[in-house]
Design an enzyme around this catalytic site. Structure first.
Site, mmCIF file in Angstrom:
data_model
loop_
_atom_site.group_PDB
_atom_site.id
_atom_site.type_symbol
_atom_site.label_atom_id
_atom_site.label_comp_id
_atom_site.label_asym_id
_atom_site.label_seq_id
_atom_site.Cartn_x
_atom_site.Cartn_y
_atom_site.Cartn_z
ATOM 1 N N SER A 140 59.789 45.429 25.098
ATOM 2 C CA SER A 140 58.673 45.724 25.254
ATOM 3 C C SER A 140 58.168 46.604 26.296
ATOM 4 C CB SER A 140 57.792 44.716 24.791
ATOM 5 O OG SER A 140 56.303 45.157 25.088
ATOM 6 N N TYR A 153 53.180 36.255 26.294
ATOM 7 C CA TYR A 153 54.270 37.258 25.753
ATOM 8 C C TYR A 153 54.749 38.112 27.043
ATOM 9 C CZ TYR A 153 55.540 41.614 22.984
ATOM 10 O OH TYR A 153 56.233 42.489 22.366
HETATM 11 C C1 8X3 Z 1 53.919 45.533 22.565
HETATM 12 C C2 8X3 Z 1 53.277 46.109 23.767
HETATM 13 O O1 8X3 Z 1 51.355 46.378 25.448
HETATM 14 O O2 8X3 Z 1 50.955 45.141 23.544
HETATM 15 O O3 8X3 Z 1 55.051 45.074 22.745
HETATM 16 O O4 8X3 Z 1 52.404 44.160 25.004
HETATM 17 S S1 8X3 Z 1 51.955 45.354 24.227
#
Ligand code: 8X3
Length: 253
Positions: A140, A153
């Site tokens: 990502s 995340y």
């Molecule tokens: C998804 C992109 O910018 O929401 O993996 O982290 S973000």
């Protein structure tokens, strides 16, 4: 349209896609099947992958990447493999570190990091034995950048980058390519899951932007895995035209 290399005995190469029940994973399974791979799809939502496997002429096997027994049973059912697409993962919440939720952090780290290790470890021997193996980790832009509320995340996805780069070093000299594809805004179930099913909030993430779709990333993965065996594409970062960084997004209207 890309074409998979058939083995000298004429057999089709096998590609495994995790997290294939929706979004980038499902699109990648379709793209790899169209390129000529024999595709094995894994996910927890078996009804979804069963339908997908039927559609693309592949195989569906239930898989929870966070559970070692599930991963090892999955790997035993796939004795031959050329391409592993580690796509399973995802985000939960947008909480600051000061207000972090233990379960959300654990879920993100287990799926994005620990699960990726379990699946990769299970398939490295098979990938090596194929003589033409390839691991594609779906990262990502959160694997390269941080943003407020994103640490659960982004730290997990930064972990994916560390794993990709470590694999490249550890597998050097073996016939296994390693690639990481880092997408920015892709409109899938990603944000709906992140916001616990709140569709309206998820829609706002992509408001005024023409986001990427799962097929855009699938096309790139199909490209990457069909290059000649001596060509290793290390990293690809891809965003919509309207997104420069995780936080710099141009919105119309
Ligand atoms: C998804 C992109 O910018 O929401 O993996 O982290 S973000």
């Amino acid at each position: 349209m890309y074409t998979a290399r058939t083995a000298p005995d004429g057999s089709r190469p096998v590609a495994v896609v995790t997290g294939a029940s929706a979004g980038i994973g499902a699109a990648t399974a379709r793209a790899l099947a169209a390129a000529g791979f024999e595709v094995v799809v894994g996910a927890r939502r078996f009804d979804r992958i069963e339908a997908l496997a039927k559609e693309i002429g592949g195989r569906a096997i239930a898989l929870d990447v966070t559970q070692r027994e599930s991963v090892e049973a999955f790997a035993r059912a796939v004795p031959r493999i050329n391409v592993l697409v580690n796509n399973a993962g995802g985000a939960h919440g947008l909480d600051t570190i000061a207000e972090s939720d233990d379960d959300r952090w654990r879920t993100m780290w287990e799926a994005n990091v620990f699960g990726l290790m379990l699946v990769t470890r299970a398939f490295v021997p098979g990938l090596e034995a194929s003589g033409d193996g390839h691991i594609v980790n779906v990262g990502s832009i959160a694997a390269q950048e941080v943003y407020p509320g994103g640490a659960g995340y982004t730290s997990a996805k930064h972990g994916v980058t560390a794993i990709t780069e470590t694999l490249r070093l550890e597998l050097l000299g073996k016939p296994i390519r390693v690639t990481q594809v880092d997408p920015g805004m892709v409109e899938t179930e990603f944000s709906v899951v992140r916001f616990d099913g709140d569709v309206e909030r998820a829609k706002k993430v992509y408001a005024g932007v023409a986001p990427l779709v799962g097929d855009d990333i699938a096309d790139i993965i199909a490209f990457v895995v069909t290059r000649p065996p001596h060509v290793n594409i290390d990293h690809i970062r891809v965003t919509p035209l309207a997104q420069a960084t995780a936080m710099a997004v141009h919105r119309e209207g």
